[in-house]
Design an enzyme around this catalytic site. Structure first.
Site, PDB file in Angstrom:
ATOM      1  N   LEU A 203     -22.280 -29.116  13.313  1.00 17.44           N
ATOM      2  CA  LEU A 203     -21.551 -29.092  12.053  1.00 17.44           C
ATOM      3  C   LEU A 203     -22.289 -28.151  11.113  1.00 17.44           C
ATOM      4  O   LEU A 203     -23.516 -28.043  11.172  1.00 17.44           O
ATOM      5  CB  LEU A 203     -21.482 -30.489  11.419  1.00 17.44           C
ATOM      6  N   ASP A 204     -21.538 -27.469  10.235  1.00 18.59           N
ATOM      7  CA  ASP A 204     -22.195 -26.667   9.207  1.00 18.59           C
ATOM      8  C   ASP A 204     -23.159 -27.546   8.420  1.00 18.59           C
ATOM      9  O   ASP A 204     -22.930 -28.750   8.265  1.00 18.59           O
ATOM     10  CB  ASP A 204     -21.167 -26.078   8.240  1.00 18.59           C
ATOM     11  N   MET A 205     -24.209 -26.954   7.886  1.00 14.54           N
ATOM     12  CA  MET A 205     -25.195 -27.710   7.125  1.00 14.54           C
ATOM     13  C   MET A 205     -24.530 -28.477   5.987  1.00 14.54           C
ATOM     14  O   MET A 205     -24.864 -29.629   5.710  1.00 14.54           O
ATOM     15  CB  MET A 205     -26.266 -26.778   6.559  1.00 14.54           C
TER      16      MET A 205
END
Length: 459
Positions: free
Chosen positions: A290-292
């Site tokens: 997942l994106d940060m």
């Protein structure tokens, strides 16, 4: 909450301790005044089986930690017994995080006034303006007393660093937890283990006492949702949604990397935290990312075979996912649809992705409009209209959902960026990206059973 570690071994030790209590070889000594409500009630007996590695080599030994819930009773060996004779392995009776006398002192400031208000409230009719006013005054005082008590609590985290209950409360948008938070077995045991650099192996809690509506004597129970569920993710570093011998599924917070990045300052990540808690996991145990800035469900493999099987499912498009997002504005028109966009990395502006009809890769996303609502910035309290959306990605491209939202309608996007998107929209102080991985469905890598994990967003 889901038990963070296997329970079987620790359950055996809990039952052993209860037998020693029944035999009178271990005592539950009362160390503070017992409230009228608690008289005759049972408690939880908790055990954390740990591994202590030798500093000289890779060998080690098992250490058994015990604790009881609350802070009015402590475990102690009877006068005519010896701890080492009762237990084969090294055993520690873990004390409370905060002593009862310190709690009494913290409550003393408002205690008299609260009792006076309670007496006055009880004399008034159930429906009266004066009664409501006094209840409001009492609530302010009780909350103040609760904060005084909570300010005493500090825990040792998974990485050996300290975290106060006040900081955990701040992470929960200052919503106070119930009375007694920090006095359950699990936070006592884990905080002690991490402060002594012990590796958790198994943890369980068994109810000991008279049967109640919710608990039966001798039965095992997972850590409670309202108290342990509030603080354990901050102590463990991750919130565990599901775990068995093959996989662990967590709720990744916004702002935490999924896997390590480049540079020393980007080594703290969800994968590293999973590895600290489950050292036998493969070096690269994440099976997707997942994106940060994105929060939500993230799956990790605890062995190589599971990692291989899960990778195949993700690569074959067999994993179904749903995300919840808040679009930064009102989405007009129909209530559901599909975006099909071709985009690629903008090599001159990493990590941005840009629309490219000729050289881009296709990203397909189904979406459903849930409702238009008001969003309030938690820091500034400024309000604005947003649209709650459910996304179901059919492909797995980088920033796919963020682009599906922000790309102009004439290109096939929704034309409204996700609220708090620092790359494709606008991020105000005090905000985060309002995108959350809320559901996932996949086949268990060993049993083949279909798993459906749900994790609601906190927005």
């Amino acid at each position: 909450m889901f038990p963070p570690f296997p329970q079987e071994s620790a359950r055996h030790y809990c039952q052993k301790l209860i037998s020693l209590i029944d035999e009178g070889k271990v005592n539950l000594r009362q160390v503070s005044r017992e409230s009228e409500e608690r008289k005759g009630q049972g408690l939880m007996v908790g055990c954390l089986v740990c591994w202590e590695k030798s500093r000289e080599d890779e060998t080690g030994r098992r250490i058994i930690l015990y604790a009881v819930s609350g802070n009015s009773k402590i475990l102690e060996v009877s006068a005519d017994e010896n701890l080492s004779n009762l237990f084969k392995e090294k055993t520690v009776f873990v004390p409370s995080i905060v002593l009862p006398d310190a709690i009494d002192e913290a409550l003393k400031q408002n205690d008299k006034k609260i009792h006076e208000l309670t007496d006055e409230i009880n004399k008034l009719p159930l429906v009266s303006q004066r009664r409501n006013q006094l209840i409001s005054e009492r609530t302010i005082l009780t909350d103040e007393s609760l904060k005084n008590v909570f300010s005493l609590y500090e825990f040792t985290r998974f990485d050996g660093k300290k975290i106060s209950l006040n900081q955990i409360i701040k992470n929960h948008s200052n919503n106070l937890p119930p009375t007694g938070t920090g006095d359950c077995c699990a936070p006592k045991l884990l905080s002690f283990a991490f402060s002594h650099r012990l590796e958790p192996v198994s943890m369980d809690e068994v109810y000991f006492g008279r049967d109640t509506k919710n608990k039966k004597n001798g039965l095992s129970y997972p850590p409670c949702d309202d108290r342990c569920g509030y603080i354990l993710p901050s102590i463990l570093g991750i919130e565990i949604l599901y775990r068995d011998k093959d996989i662990v599924v967590i709720n990744k917070p916004s702002g935490l990397l999924s896997v390590p990045g480049r540079g020393e300052d980007k080594q703290d990540c969800a994968e590293a935290r999973v590895k600290l808690l489950f050292p036998e996991a493969p070096e690269q145990c994440a099976v997707h990312r997942l994106d940060m800035e994105t929060s939500g469900i993230l799956v990790f493999a605890l062995n190589k075979n599971s990692h291989r099987a899960l990778n195949e499912q993700f690569a074959s498009g067999l994993v179904q996912k749903k995300y919840i997002a808040l679009l930064d504005g009102i989405l007009h028109g129909k209530g559901e649809g599909r975006t099909e966009l071709t985009f690629r990395l903008d090599v001159n502006n990493r990590p941005h992705q840009i629309y490219d009809a000729e050289n881009g890769k296709l990203g397909i996303t189904d979406w459903k409009k849930i409702r238009v609502e008001v969003y309030k910035n938690p820091l500034t309290q400024k309000s604005r209209k947003v649209t709650r959306i459910e996304f179901s990605p059919r492909t797995g491209r980088t920033h796919q959902l963020r682009l599906a939202s922000s790309c102009a309608a004439e290109l096939g996007g929704l034309g409204i960026p996700i609220a708090g998107d620092s790359l494709y929209g606008h991020l105000e102080k005090g905000e985060r990206l309002m995108l959350h991985a809320a559901e996932i469905q996949f086949h268990h890598p060993t049993s083949g059973e279909m798993l459906h994990i749900v994790c609601k967003p906190d927005f």
